[in-house]
Each structure stands twice: as C-alpha cells, then as structure tokens.
Design an enzyme around this catalytic site. Structure first.
Site, PDB file in Angstrom:
ATOM      1  N   LYS A 269       1.975  -1.384   1.175  1.00 33.88           N
ATOM      2  CA  LYS A 269       1.500  -0.108   0.609  1.00 33.88           C
ATOM      3  C   LYS A 269       1.916   1.045   1.522  1.00 33.88           C
ATOM      4  O   LYS A 269       2.354   2.104   1.058  1.00 33.88           O
ATOM      5  CB  LYS A 269      -0.021  -0.140   0.420  1.00 33.88           C
ATOM      6  CG  LYS A 269      -0.465  -1.168  -0.626  1.00 33.88           C
ATOM      7  CD  LYS A 269      -1.961  -1.469  -0.583  1.00 33.88           C
ATOM      8  CE  LYS A 269      -2.232  -2.781  -1.336  1.00 33.88           C
ATOM      9  NZ  LYS A 269      -3.595  -3.310  -1.104  1.00 33.88           N
TER      10      LYS A 269
ATOM     11  N   THR B 103      -0.712  -7.143   2.736  1.00 35.81           N
ATOM     12  CA  THR B 103      -0.216  -6.370   1.593  1.00 35.81           C
ATOM     13  C   THR B 103      -0.379  -4.880   1.883  1.00 35.81           C
ATOM     14  O   THR B 103       0.355  -4.055   1.345  1.00 35.81           O
ATOM     15  CB  THR B 103      -0.968  -6.732   0.296  1.00 35.81           C
ATOM     16  OG1 THR B 103      -2.366  -6.838   0.595  1.00 35.81           O
ATOM     17  CG2 THR B 103      -0.482  -8.049  -0.261  1.00 35.81           C
TER      18      THR B 103
ATOM     19  N   LYS C 112      -6.444  -9.896  13.560  1.00 40.16           N
ATOM     20  CA  LYS C 112      -5.737  -8.671  13.164  1.00 40.16           C
ATOM     21  C   LYS C 112      -5.637  -7.680  14.334  1.00 40.16           C
ATOM     22  O   LYS C 112      -4.895  -6.711  14.280  1.00 40.16           O
ATOM     23  CB  LYS C 112      -6.426  -8.026  11.967  1.00 40.16           C
ATOM     24  CG  LYS C 112      -6.371  -8.890  10.694  1.00 40.16           C
ATOM     25  CD  LYS C 112      -7.140  -8.243   9.552  1.00 40.16           C
ATOM     26  CE  LYS C 112      -7.326  -9.155   8.345  1.00 40.16           C
ATOM     27  NZ  LYS C 112      -6.140  -9.217   7.467  1.00 40.16           N
TER      28      LYS C 112
ATOM     29  N   LYS D  32      -7.869  -2.323   7.225  1.00 38.23           N
ATOM     30  CA  LYS D  32      -7.867  -3.711   6.763  1.00 38.23           C
ATOM     31  C   LYS D  32      -9.187  -4.323   7.203  1.00 38.23           C
ATOM     32  O   LYS D  32      -9.928  -3.696   7.974  1.00 38.23           O
ATOM     33  CB  LYS D  32      -6.700  -4.494   7.367  1.00 38.23           C
ATOM     34  CG  LYS D  32      -6.602  -4.349   8.893  1.00 38.23           C
ATOM     35  CD  LYS D  32      -5.424  -5.100   9.485  1.00 38.23           C
ATOM     36  CE  LYS D  32      -4.086  -4.446   9.281  1.00 38.23           C
ATOM     37  NZ  LYS D  32      -3.100  -5.215   8.578  1.00 38.23           N
ATOM     38  N   ARG D  33      -9.500  -5.543   6.728  1.00 40.20           N
ATOM     39  CA  ARG D  33     -10.706  -6.186   7.207  1.00 40.20           C
ATOM     40  C   ARG D  33     -10.667  -6.284   8.742  1.00 40.20           C
ATOM     41  O   ARG D  33      -9.595  -6.393   9.338  1.00 40.20           O
ATOM     42  CB  ARG D  33     -10.828  -7.586   6.601  1.00 40.20           C
ATOM     43  CG  ARG D  33     -11.221  -7.567   5.146  1.00 40.20           C
ATOM     44  CD  ARG D  33     -12.591  -6.962   4.949  1.00 40.20           C
ATOM     45  NE  ARG D  33     -13.617  -7.855   5.407  1.00 40.20           N
ATOM     46  CZ  ARG D  33     -14.522  -8.439   4.606  1.00 40.20           C
ATOM     47  NH1 ARG D  33     -14.534  -8.187   3.315  1.00 40.20           N
ATOM     48  NH2 ARG D  33     -15.429  -9.244   5.107  1.00 40.20           N
TER      49      ARG D  33
ATOM     50  N   HIS E 266      -3.213 -19.107   1.054  1.00 38.40           N
ATOM     51  CA  HIS E 266      -3.216 -17.753   1.633  1.00 38.40           C
ATOM     52  C   HIS E 266      -3.514 -17.719   3.116  1.00 38.40           C
ATOM     53  O   HIS E 266      -3.629 -16.633   3.682  1.00 38.40           O
ATOM     54  CB  HIS E 266      -4.236 -16.868   0.923  1.00 38.40           C
ATOM     55  CG  HIS E 266      -3.915 -16.579  -0.498  1.00 38.40           C
ATOM     56  ND1 HIS E 266      -3.262 -15.426  -0.901  1.00 38.40           N
ATOM     57  CD2 HIS E 266      -4.128 -17.294  -1.619  1.00 38.40           C
ATOM     58  CE1 HIS E 266      -3.114 -15.453  -2.209  1.00 38.40           C
ATOM     59  NE2 HIS E 266      -3.623 -16.576  -2.683  1.00 38.40           N
TER      60      HIS E 266
END
Ligand code: 73E
Length: 814
Positions: free
Chosen positions: A656, A652, A550, A544-545, A353
């Site tokens: 969504k 992911t 990110k 998100k985290r 992952h």
C-alpha cells in the site's frame, strides 16, 4: 443514475425505510438513506449475478475466512459504481456534505490485520475481474476492539459496530443451517443392512446468513459476502420455562449466541480456546452445507461438487472443513469414503500465512473429542489411511511418519490443523516468494517432499481501488491525467509513469500531491493526539499490528539515537522527521503493550524538548484501522518494513505504501524482496541480516549483550530507557522490555541495529535532495503494479481454482 434520481431515492428511503421527515433527519439518517439508495443499485447487479449462476453451469470461488476486514463500504461502492459526482451533487442539494456522510459509517472491523484485509481485497478483485465468488465468514457482533491511548497505554474499548444498524447487509432468515456439537457417535445398520456410524450430538445452534453485496469496479458483477450469525435453535426452551426455570431457558440461547459474539483479537499467536474452535466449526459447517444446498438447487449430483466450487482455506482457521465435508459426504450423503475423499481433495486449496511456530494451530485432543467426536473419528481415519500410504509408497521410517501425522503425540496429544489442511487440499501456497520457499524448507518440508506438485506461491496483493483511487484521489487524478485511467484495473500500466520521473514539472506536481496528503494527515493527528506535525518534514511511518517480530522497538531505538545525537549537539544538521506509528496490540500480549507505552513515552519527551522538537517529533495514531489507514498510506514518505528476516510471511502494508509513492526501508523479508526486485535496488533502502544469516547467528549462540558492548550509541539508548528517562524516573516500567532484549532478543533487534541506523543515515542523505527523492518515489509507484490483488486473484483463478470470467448483462436497466 442521475443526481435528481439519487435525491429522490434518498428522500424515499428517509420516509419509507427510516421513517423520518427530512427536517428532523440526522446526519446518520441521511447516511443510511444514502447507503440504502446505493444498495438498491447494487441489488440489481446482485440479482443478475445470481441469475447468471443459476442459468449457466459455472464454477464459484468460495473464500473461507474467519476474518474479513472490509473497511467502510459507502465510499468504495460509490467509486466502483462510478456515481460519486452525482451523489455529491445530490446530497449537496439536500444541505449535506458527502464527506460528512461518509464519516458517519462505522467500519466493520471483522479482522485483526493483514489476513483479514487480504480477504477483503480478494473479494474486491474477484468481483472486478468478473469471477463468481462467495466469501464465507463470521458475523461477529463485536469486531476488533477500538484502541484508545490513555497515559501512553493501550486501552481496549468494545467495538459496537452494529449499534446503529448496518444498511449494507441483508439478513436471510430463510438461509439457515443447524450446526451440532458434543454428544457421542454410535453404530447402526442402514436400510440395506450395512453398518454405519452416526453422530448423536447433544447441542445444536442455528446459523443464519447475512449477505453483503460486493460490487466490482465498473462492471455488473456483484458477488456476495455471506457471514453467519449464531442463534439458539429455539428462542426458549419451553419445557424449562414451564417448570419455572426461566433463566435456564434463556441460558441455552445465551450460550448459542455467544459463538459469534466476538472476534478473537490475536494476530499470529494461537490461543487454543474452546470458543474459537466452536466459531471455526460453526462457520465452516454452515458454509459447506450452503454449497451443498446450492448444488442441489441446481439439480447437480454430489459428484460434481469440485466442478462447481473451489474452496480456499484462508490459513488453518477453516481447515476443520476437510473433516466436515467428509462427514457431510460419507455420513449424510452416503458416499463411499474413497469417492468422498477424491471430492474433498479436489475441492480444497490451503493458503498458509505464517511460519511462526507459535502461530500454528493445534487443538488438544480431549477438547476436540468433547466438541466434535465424529470429526475426531474422521480425522483418525484420514490419518490412518494417509500414514499407511506414506509407509507403503514412500517407505518412510517411523520418525518421518510421526512428523507427518495429523496427531502430535509429543506430550499432550494435539490435532495439527496445518497437516489436516495439507492432506485435504490439492494445492498449498504461501503468500510471498520467500515465504513459499521457506515453507518448503521448514514447517511443511515433509509434505513438500511427499507432494512437491501441490506447492505453489501466490504473492499477496492489495486492491488499487480502495488503496489508491479512493484513498489518494489527488495522486489518482494526477496519474490519470498523465497516463489515462487504465491503471485502476491494469496496474502494470503504471509503468507508463516511468519517463515522467525525469520531468521536473511532473515531479513538482507529484510533490504537491504528497504535501497536501501530509497536511491532511497532520490535521488528523493534531485532532486525535494534540501533536503538531510539519508537512514539510519527512513522514517516516510504521503502521501495522504491534508484534516483537515486526520490531517497532528497533524503529524507536533509531528515534532515541537521533534524540541523543541532538542532545549532544543541538546544532546538529539533521533532516527533520516526523515518526508516525500506529497499530493495535493483542490485549494479552504483555511486551507488545509495553512497546506502545515506550513509543508514547519517547514521544512525550521528544515532542516537549525544545532542543530537539524542531527536528524530531513522534506521534502514535490511536486505533489504526482501514479508515485512517486510507489517510496514512498516501501521506508517507518512508515506509518501515523492518521485521526480522524470515518472520513476516508477506506483509501487505508494504504494498500500500509503495503504490502511494513511499520509499521503503526494509529487510529481505516477505514481499519486501519482490518489491525491491520490482522497483530496483537503487530505489529501496535495504538493511539487515538475511534469513540464512539469522539462522546461522542463532545456531551459533546469539549473545545480544555483546552488541550493546560493541556499539556506544546502542548502549546509550538502552541505558536511557532503563534509567527511567522516558518514564518520569520509573525504572520498572520498561524493565521487562530491556531485559528481554539484553538477555534473549528473540528477533535480533540488537544484531540489526547498527546496519539499520547506517541505512537510516543514508535515507536522511537522499531526503536532502528532493528532486531525487521524488524521482525515486515516482519510480516506486510506477513499478508496483505487480502488487495489485487483481494479479494475485488472476493467479488463484487460473492456477488453483479454475474459475473463469463471466460478464454479467443487465437485462432490464430502468
Ligand atoms: O505477513 C502477514 C501477511 O501479509 C501475516 O503475518 C498475516 O497474513 C498476511 C496476509 O497474508 C497473518 N495473520 C495471521 N497469520 N498470518 C493470523 C493468525 C491467526 C489469527 C489471525 C491472523
């Protein structure tokens, strides 16, 4: 099940299971009685599913994962059983609102983020596709912490999700296994006089199963999520008790039970803690012992193990399973090494992952030897045979052999868990097309060259049941009214919406649904934060985290840029936007926690400045989780997927959002690449360096400050943060962030800034034409069918696990 039957069952449970007269029952009591009513119904399906397994010679998919981020069960089970309307009516007649009862459920947050939620989506799809499956994991007493925001900072609150009990799980005290730790190994002669090795451990704990039924959507298949809880072998050491050492006696119990106490709150970076290794070995050992027991119960020989179980390793967290299965087969079942190894490799598949080097799990050898001495020997033996074959058949040089070794000998010796997983699995996959390619070129290159046939891609997916049908009932109703309800299990049918993007009346309905979802989210945000958002504005969302790769800070730099433009010219015509953030930071992640503080600090200034707050607002939704995610995804206009290219394995959340009709602004990273391919480049806002360009830039010697010097808007934004403008004059609080960006900027925030801002300006331009925006939004939903977890699970079942559908008949439907 009719409304009167449901009502009767709820009343029965209030009396017989909970022991409260209806007149005294609280909302929580009603929720539990309803949950038990639903669970009864699931149990019928469950029993039939287990029966089918016992009667037929079937193969089971076993998903081993240290995390399962299930989210609330009640709403999902009502949806999957198709009894929501009846239940709504039944509880209404009892003076309750279903929505209030739904709100009573504590979310089981047994995961950090995408990896844990993926496991949950896969469980939903496995049941819906009528594939027999067992999810194996850990029943953490405390899941991911609850996040509160105080003075703009994240505070972590213990997640006591079990405090009011958990009506969805069934404890199975008869399903327990012993798991050993520590001690040493020794030689002995078996009955036949052969020399063998045995492990003489010095500690043991007991693992007990807690089962949660996983109901498929409108089918009879009901699978099992089996989570292990650690218990002391005996509650008291009576020896110690008798000698007066009461606390010593309790001590062992305390230590044992600590194993499943708490989820490690780290997403991505590995922590290398002893208790974490204990957790991993504990749940993997229980799970493999359980499979062997199931095999025996069916009277099957050990050799058939790989025909009966496909075991998928969700990242390296359960990869100790390779050594544990070898131990169980060789030491306990006395199979030859060769036979045991064939079984092991045929059984396991490994999903990687992450490419982040700091996230790859390795364990210090001394720690490993102390806790799992026999496993260390087994790993040495696996390694010796593996490296010998590499030398022999591939004529590799020493450097190459060193790189492949299961033991990292550079500096302090460490066990490389990803290497163990690769060697012990017949299939190795990444989670998006780009990620799977990069795996072959970077971290697993040597293994790819050795075994190209083992490598494959399985692009992630999300369940359309929870993330569309349940989370977005209004959109689901509109879609179903337009194209029928087949899309819920066959998301490729969403394509039938495409022509409706040209239908003005349909577009209007589409917009009204989005508007209403935005109003709902605005109400929630107002209640949680006191910040008022206008649902006619663009909702620009990043949830998100919190992680540097990110790049939430790139997003906030855009906010500051708009703020500066408006301060310079308060009359500037910009499309009004609400910037919505959410996500948890690992408690020990210094920079990530400062990014949260910065978002809140900028929000405070922006939201309270009358020069700008009629066009800009910033909200940080506290405690982002599955439950409030279900409110957030359907309300987004713009989805921020802005990680540095090559860093986000898949994502992911991006899926969504797309399924719920948000447009994406994003880099060519993870599954963004495939989302863009599917929805069309004209319906996606692309910016930023490609993976190759980032690599080249970093090789050349990246100088972030040069970008500040070359871009006045960036310089102004950075200067403002550093000056204390957002921190009441405090020039220290954001210094570590600013210094980090200006001096090293490991994730190329500055390098991508200009292109990001230009792309955001383009977004604003498109937003000005609502008809066109809506057209694009419809096309995003219509073309996102690929990102259903059903598609992903079909691929795993067909291409890796060889697990076929088994329709379950309900024999006695009373
Ligand atoms: O890109 C996501 C991916 O969508 C990736 O970062 C995440 O997994 C998702 C599902 O495939 C992930 N989480 C972890 N590693 N990758 C991780 C690592 C250690 C502990 C907890 C989670």
């Amino acid at each position: 099940m009719s409304a009167p039957e449901i009502k009767k069952s709820i009343l029965d449970h209030l009396t017989y299971s909970i022991g409260r007269p209806p007149s005294l029952a609280s909302k929580q009591d009603y929720y539990k009685a309803l949950a038990l009513t639903v669970r009864d119904r699931l149990q019928q399906h469950w029993v039939e599913t287990v029966q089918a397994y016992l009667e037929q010679d079937l193969k089971v998919a076993c998903y081993l994962s240290a995390e399962f981020l299930m989210g609330p069960h009640l709403g999902n089970n009502l949806l999957n059983l198709g009894i929501e309307n009846e239940v709504r009516q039944a509880v209404k007649e009892m003076g309750c609102e279903l929505d209030e009862l739904l709100a009573e459920e504590e979310e089981p947050g047994l995961g950090n983020g995408g990896l844990g939620r993926l496991a949950a989506c896969y469980m939903d799809s496995l049941a819906t596709l009528e594939r027999l499956a067992l999810g194996y994991g850990i029943r953490y007493e405390f899941g991911i912490f609850d996040q509160e925001i105080r003075d703009g900072w994240q505070c972590e609150i213990t997640d006591k999700w079990l405090r009011s009990g958990n009506p969805w799980e069934i404890a199975k005290p008869e399903i327990t296994y012993y798991v050993n730790f520590g001690g040493h190994t020794e030689y002995y002669r078996d009955e036949a006089g052969a020399e063998r090795i045995r492990w003489v451990p010095d500690r043991a704990v007991k693992g007990m199963a807690y089962d949660t039924p996983i109901q498929g959507y409108r089918v009879n298949t009901c699978n099992t999520l089996r989570l292990w809880s650690a218990e002391a072998c005996e509650s008291f050491d009576f020896q110690a008790f008798n000698t007066g050492d009461y606390y010593g006696a309790v001590d062992d119990k305390v230590i044992s039970e600590t194993i499943t106490k708490v989820l490690y709150p780290n997403d991505e970076p590995e922590i290398g803690k002893r208790l974490r290794l204990l957790q991993q070995y504990f749940f993997v050992s229980c799970s493999l012992q359980d499979m062997l027991r199931l095999l025996d119960a069916q009277g099957q020989p050990t050799q058939r193990f790989p025909e009966k179980f496909a075991v998928q390793l969700n990242d390296t967290h359960p990869s100790i399973g390779v050594a544990e299965l070898m131990r169980l087969l060789v030491d306990e079942r006395r199979l030859s090494w060769e036979d045991a190894w064939d079984i092991t490799v045929l059984t396991f598949g490994y999903t990687n992952h992450t490419l982040l080097p700091e996230a790859l799990e390795t364990w210090p050898l001394p720690l490993f030897r102390e806790l799992l001495p026999r496993h260390l020997e087994i790993i040495y033996e696996i390694n010796a045979r593996f490296l010998a074959s590499v030398r022999e058949t591939h004529h590799q040089d020493d450097e190459h052999v060193k790189r492949l070794s299961l033991i990292d000998e550079n500096g302090e010796k460490r066990i490389r868990m990803a290497h163990l997983a690769c060697v012990g699995s017949h299939a190795i996959n990444g989670v998006a097309a780009l990620h799977s390619e990069l795996l072959k070129r970077s971290v697993l290159k040597d293994f790819y060259e050795l075994w190209p046939e083992r490598f494959n891609n399985k692009t992630n997916g999300v369940t359309p049941r929870r993330f569309m049908a349940l989370a977005n009932p209004k959109l689901s109703e509109l879609i179903t009214r337009t194209i029928g309800d087949g899309w819920i299990t066959h998301t490729e049918e969403l394509r039938m919406l495409e022509p409706f993007s040209e239908d003005a009346a349909f577009r209007k309905e589409w917009r009204l649904v989005k508007q209403s979802n935005k109003q709902q989210l605005a109400d929630y945000i107002l209640k949680q934060t006191g910040i008022e958002l206008d649902p006619s504005w663009m909702f620009d969302v990043q949830v998100k985290r919190i992680h540097e790769y990110k790049r939430q800070h790139l997003n906030i730099l855009h906010v500051i840029t708009l703020y500066n433009r408006l301060k310079r010219d308060p009359k500037l015509a910009i499309a009004p936007r609400a910037f919505i953030f959410g996500g948890k930071a690992a408690p020990g992640y210094f920079i990530a926690k400062r990014i949260i503080k910065l978002i809140n600090a900028v929000g405070e200034v922006v939201n309270n400045d009358p020069d700008v707050n009629k066009k800009l607002r910033v909200a940080f939704v506290p405690n982002f989780n599955v439950q409030n995610g279900q409110l957030i995804y359907p309300a987004a206009d713009l989805s921020e997927q802005i990680s540095m290219a090559g860093k986000e394995a898949s994502g992911t959340g991006n899926m969504k959002f797309t399924l719920n009709g948000a447009l994406t602004i994003g880099t060519l990273d993870g599954a963004n690449v495939e989302i863009r391919d599917e929805v069309g480049e004209e319906n996606f806002f692309l910016f930023g360096l490609t993976t190759e360009e980032t690599l080249r830039l970093q090789q050349q010697g990246y100088r972030p400050y040069a970008y500040v010097e070359g871009n006045s808007e960036l310089a102004e934004a950075i200067r403002l943060i550093a000056s204390g403008h957002f921190s009441h004059g405090d020039t220290e609080v954001f210094r570590p962030l600013v210094d980090n960006l200006c001096q090293s900027d490991p994730f190329l925030v500055f390098a991508d800034y200009a292109d990001y801002i230009a792309c955001q300006d383009k977004v604003a331009g498109v937003w000005k034409d609502p008809e066109n925006w809506t057209r694009m939004s419809i096309l995003n939903t219509a073309r996102a069918g690929k990102f259903s977890s059903d598609r992903a699970i079909r691929e795993y079942c067909d291409e890796i696990w060889d697990v076929r559908p088994v329709p379950i008949m309900i024999k006695d439907k009373t």
